[in-house]
Design a protein around this motif. Structure first.
Motif, mmCIF file in Angstrom:
data_model
loop_
_atom_site.group_PDB
_atom_site.id
_atom_site.type_symbol
_atom_site.label_atom_id
_atom_site.label_comp_id
_atom_site.label_asym_id
_atom_site.label_seq_id
_atom_site.Cartn_x
_atom_site.Cartn_y
_atom_site.Cartn_z
ATOM 1 N N ASP A 255 0.921 -1.167 -0.015
ATOM 2 C CA ASP A 255 0.041 -0.136 -0.026
ATOM 3 C C ASP A 255 0.759 1.348 0.062
ATOM 4 N N ARG A 256 0.368 2.334 -0.340
ATOM 5 C CA ARG A 256 0.850 3.668 -0.232
ATOM 6 C C ARG A 256 0.366 4.677 0.713
ATOM 7 N N ALA A 257 0.129 4.017 1.801
ATOM 8 C CA ALA A 257 -0.376 5.049 2.720
ATOM 9 C C ALA A 257 0.526 6.163 3.256
ATOM 10 N N SER B 275 3.317 16.635 -3.833
ATOM 11 C CA SER B 275 2.447 16.372 -5.114
ATOM 12 C C SER B 275 2.447 15.016 -5.498
ATOM 13 N N TYR B 276 1.580 14.687 -6.092
ATOM 14 C CA TYR B 276 1.633 13.123 -6.730
ATOM 15 C C TYR B 276 2.723 13.286 -7.863
ATOM 16 N N GLU B 277 3.045 13.953 -8.538
ATOM 17 C CA GLU B 277 3.983 14.100 -9.445
ATOM 18 C C GLU B 277 5.431 14.188 -8.999
ATOM 19 N N GLY C 109 0.736 -3.430 -14.874
ATOM 20 C CA GLY C 109 1.324 -2.127 -14.956
ATOM 21 C C GLY C 109 2.167 -2.124 -13.637
ATOM 22 N N TYR C 110 2.378 -2.851 -12.680
ATOM 23 C CA TYR C 110 2.968 -2.824 -11.557
ATOM 24 C C TYR C 110 4.223 -3.940 -11.508
ATOM 25 N N GLY C 111 4.245 -4.460 -12.895
ATOM 26 C CA GLY C 111 5.383 -5.572 -12.810
ATOM 27 C C GLY C 111 6.464 -4.994 -13.578
ATOM 28 N N ALA D 44 3.015 -0.268 -20.288
ATOM 29 C CA ALA D 44 3.567 0.985 -20.238
ATOM 30 C C ALA D 44 2.880 2.172 -19.495
ATOM 31 N N HIS D 45 2.954 1.678 -18.070
ATOM 32 C CA HIS D 45 2.255 2.499 -17.143
ATOM 33 C C HIS D 45 3.400 3.514 -16.298
ATOM 34 N N ALA D 46 4.674 2.900 -16.441
ATOM 35 C CA ALA D 46 5.697 3.874 -15.878
ATOM 36 C C ALA D 46 7.223 3.292 -16.424
ATOM 37 N N VAL E 12 -2.307 2.229 -22.217
ATOM 38 C CA VAL E 12 -0.857 3.145 -21.819
ATOM 39 C C VAL E 12 -1.284 4.204 -21.160
ATOM 40 N N PHE E 13 -0.506 4.703 -20.194
ATOM 41 C CA PHE E 13 -0.454 5.723 -19.365
ATOM 42 C C PHE E 13 0.429 6.802 -20.260
ATOM 43 N N ALA E 14 -0.438 7.775 -20.907
ATOM 44 C CA ALA E 14 0.301 8.791 -21.768
ATOM 45 C C ALA E 14 0.194 10.263 -20.928
ATOM 46 N N LEU F 66 -6.701 4.246 -23.341
ATOM 47 C CA LEU F 66 -5.637 5.041 -22.887
ATOM 48 C C LEU F 66 -5.767 5.795 -21.601
ATOM 49 N N HIS F 67 -4.850 5.888 -20.668
ATOM 50 C CA HIS F 67 -5.187 6.859 -19.531
ATOM 51 C C HIS F 67 -4.565 8.330 -20.248
ATOM 52 N N ALA F 68 -5.581 9.256 -20.448
ATOM 53 C CA ALA F 68 -5.405 10.246 -21.180
ATOM 54 C C ALA F 68 -5.680 11.586 -20.525
ATOM 55 N N ASP G 210 -9.465 7.247 -20.827
ATOM 56 C CA ASP G 210 -9.683 7.301 -19.350
ATOM 57 C C ASP G 210 -9.207 8.467 -18.642
ATOM 58 N N HIS G 211 -9.921 9.168 -17.615
ATOM 59 C CA HIS G 211 -9.493 10.345 -16.931
ATOM 60 C C HIS G 211 -9.997 11.622 -17.613
ATOM 61 N N LEU G 212 -9.024 12.093 -18.361
ATOM 62 C CA LEU G 212 -9.691 13.278 -19.284
ATOM 63 C C LEU G 212 -9.827 14.472 -18.726
ATOM 64 N N THR H 274 -13.725 2.975 -10.612
ATOM 65 C CA THR H 274 -13.233 3.343 -9.567
ATOM 66 C C THR H 274 -11.583 3.614 -9.569
ATOM 67 N N ASP H 275 -10.910 3.045 -10.602
ATOM 68 C CA ASP H 275 -9.436 3.306 -11.117
ATOM 69 C C ASP H 275 -8.821 2.664 -9.766
ATOM 70 N N MET H 276 -9.308 1.641 -9.001
ATOM 71 C CA MET H 276 -8.725 1.091 -7.711
ATOM 72 C C MET H 276 -7.299 0.825 -7.908
ATOM 73 N N GLY I 117 -1.965 4.084 -5.274
ATOM 74 C CA GLY I 117 -1.516 5.589 -5.252
ATOM 75 C C GLY I 117 -2.722 6.671 -5.367
ATOM 76 N N SER I 118 -3.176 6.745 -6.405
ATOM 77 C CA SER I 118 -4.031 7.886 -6.729
ATOM 78 C C SER I 118 -5.375 7.706 -6.435
ATOM 79 N N ALA I 119 -5.762 6.414 -6.518
ATOM 80 C CA ALA I 119 -7.248 6.313 -6.161
ATOM 81 C C ALA I 119 -7.564 4.877 -5.442
HETATM 82 N N1 DI6 Z 1 -3.202 6.934 -13.578
HETATM 83 C C1 DI6 Z 1 -3.759 6.484 -12.679
HETATM 84 O O1 DI6 Z 1 -4.623 6.941 -11.913
HETATM 85 C C2 DI6 Z 1 -3.152 5.226 -12.033
HETATM 86 N N2 DI6 Z 1 -2.384 4.855 -12.955
HETATM 87 C C3 DI6 Z 1 -2.296 5.927 -13.930
HETATM 88 O O2 DI6 Z 1 -1.918 5.839 -14.884
HETATM 89 C C4 DI6 Z 1 -2.276 5.566 -10.767
HETATM 90 C C5 DI6 Z 1 -1.470 4.415 -10.493
HETATM 91 C C6 DI6 Z 1 -0.678 4.657 -9.197
HETATM 92 O O3 DI6 Z 1 -0.548 5.910 -8.726
HETATM 93 O O4 DI6 Z 1 -0.224 3.552 -8.570
#
Ligand code: DI6
Ligand code: FE
Length: 395
Positions: A71-73, A84-86, A134-136, A167-169, A204-206, A232-234, A255-257, A307-309, A312-314
């Motif tokens: 977890d990332r509590a 910040s998240y970034e 995307g976490y491997g 292609a998540h990170a 892909v997380f763009a 796409l995570h866009a 997704d997101h947008l 949910t984006d469960m 980290g961010s959700a």
């Molecule tokens: N956007 C998100 O919301 C998640 N991945 C992504 O590309 C965040 C993933 C994380 O923070 O572990």
């Protein structure tokens, strides 16, 4: 043939909620055979009798990262203190911190950590869930995540749709060899996942902290070669033209947008790409820039809600909680929010056999003890689900 009667129905089969009060549904062979008013129902000896509850199509969580370890509590606390998240991501935390925990976990450990998260969704009436890798971020660990996702679908009465998100990170081993990692994903991880039947689609997380549009296109081209649909995570943290890119590739969803440009949204509408809204991420990251729902509505974009469960961010473990967030934070109507976790969520996954209560579709349902559907969007942190039916069988 089996009859479900003693329910009010929210079928989602018209432009609104498709309400049929005092309704009934006949099912046969795991499919819906008939829908209508209970008074007109065909005679059946096999009856599931509701207690005046509402019956909805089985809920669909169309965007999750629910297979991960740890977890990332602690990062959450850092963010509360102002980071910040970034910033956290650029300092090697964020997705990479979950990558380390996920790589270190055995397949059995990953399964054991993920199963309770899935069970939480099922208890709310979810019958279909999408799960991303995307976490491997290396071949074996990515395939392990997808195998766990598949096993979850065998252990429980739920349809699991798997998505390769290698292609998540950028993994640290490739820090100064970006092109090599993209090639590894496109030419090795993706083909292997496809060959082993482990990936139903590719994501892909763009983003400026993740992958460029050029890199995304390389991976999408590989997906196309292997016959896998893309999404796409866009435009979540920055406007990268992600919405337009997704549309150009005929993506099932973008997704997101939060920061999508108007032209990009218009291109999505023309391409039929579904907009997946993820209010838990916006809430957790305390976003003040929100998706342009009014514009999406005017364009006739289909909006899904998920949910984006993820750790980290959700860190959202409830799909029902996304309903009041989608309404109060993003401005969706009750009908939009409920269609977002049923009919439009099915579209975001390219599934044409579910998401509504209509003849010919899968007999997946969720039962709720509520007086009216709006209650689902109104209570925060309340679960009125009294049961699920999966392919016609109580689950
Ligand atoms: N956007 C998100 O919301 C998640 N991945 C992504 O590309 C965040 C993933 C994380 O923070 O572990
Ligand atoms: Fe996500």
């Amino acid at each position: 043939m089996r009859l479900l009667t003693g329910f009010h129905l929210a079928t989602m089969a018209d432009e609104g909620l498709g309400i049929i009060e005092d309704g009934a549904v006949a099912v046969e062979g795991g499919r819906i055979a008939w829908v209508g008013r209970a008074a007109d129902a065909p005679a059946c000896r096999d009856v599931i009798r509701g207690e005046g509850e509402w019956l909805l199509p089985g809920l669909i969580d169309c965007h999750t990262h629910l297979v991960f370890a740890g977890d990332r509590a602690a990062e959450f606390e850092q963010r509360l203190a102002g980071a910040s998240y970034e910033e956290i991501a650029r300092a090697g935390g964020g997705i990479l911190s979950t990558m380390r925990a996920t790589r270190a976990a055995s397949e059995e450990q990953l399964l054991a950590e993920s199963l309770p998260r899935l069970d939480g969704l099922l208890a709310e009436g979810v019958t279909t869930v999408e799960i991303k890798s995307g976490y491997g971020l290396e071949e074996e660990a990515e395939l392990r995540q997808l195998r766990v996702a598949r096993r979850l679908g065998q252990l429980r009465a739920v349809s699991v749709v798997t998505t390769l998100l290698s292609a998540h990170a950028l993994p640290p081993e490739y820090a100064d060899r970006r092109a090599d990692y993209v090639r590894l994903v496109a030419e090795s991880i993706l083909p292997r996942a496809a060959a082993q039947g482990l990936a139903d689609q590719v994501d892909v997380f763009a983003d400026r902290i993740a992958f460029t549009n050029q890199e995304t296109a390389e991976i999408f081209a590989a997906a196309r070669r292997h016959g896998l649909p893309v999404k796409l995570h866009a435009d979540q943290l920055s406007d990268q033209g992600g919405a337009a890119l997704a549309a150009a590739w005929g993506a099932l969803s973008a997704d997101h947008l939060e920061r999508a440009a108007p032209e990009g949204l218009a291109a999505m509408a023309r391409a039929g790409t579904v907009a997946v809204l993820l209010p838990a991420a916006a809430f957790t990251l305390r976003e003040t820039t929100l998706p342009a729902v009014t514009r999406m509505r005017a364009l006739g974009l289909r909006m899904a809600v998920a949910t984006d469960m993820n750790p980290g961010s959700a860190p959202a473990r409830s799909l029902l909680l996304m309903l009041p967030l989608a309404c109060s934070l993003f401005g969706l109507t009750v009908a939009e929010a409920l269609r977002g976790i049923t009919r439009h969520a099915a579209a975001a996954l390219g599934l044409h056999d579910r998401g509504m209560i209509a003849p010919g579709l899968r007999a997946d349902f969720a039962r709720f003890r509520i007086r009216r559907p709006a209650e689902l969007c109104y209570w925060l942190g309340h679960n009125p689900c009294t049961g699920r039916v999966v392919a016609g069988e109580p689950a």
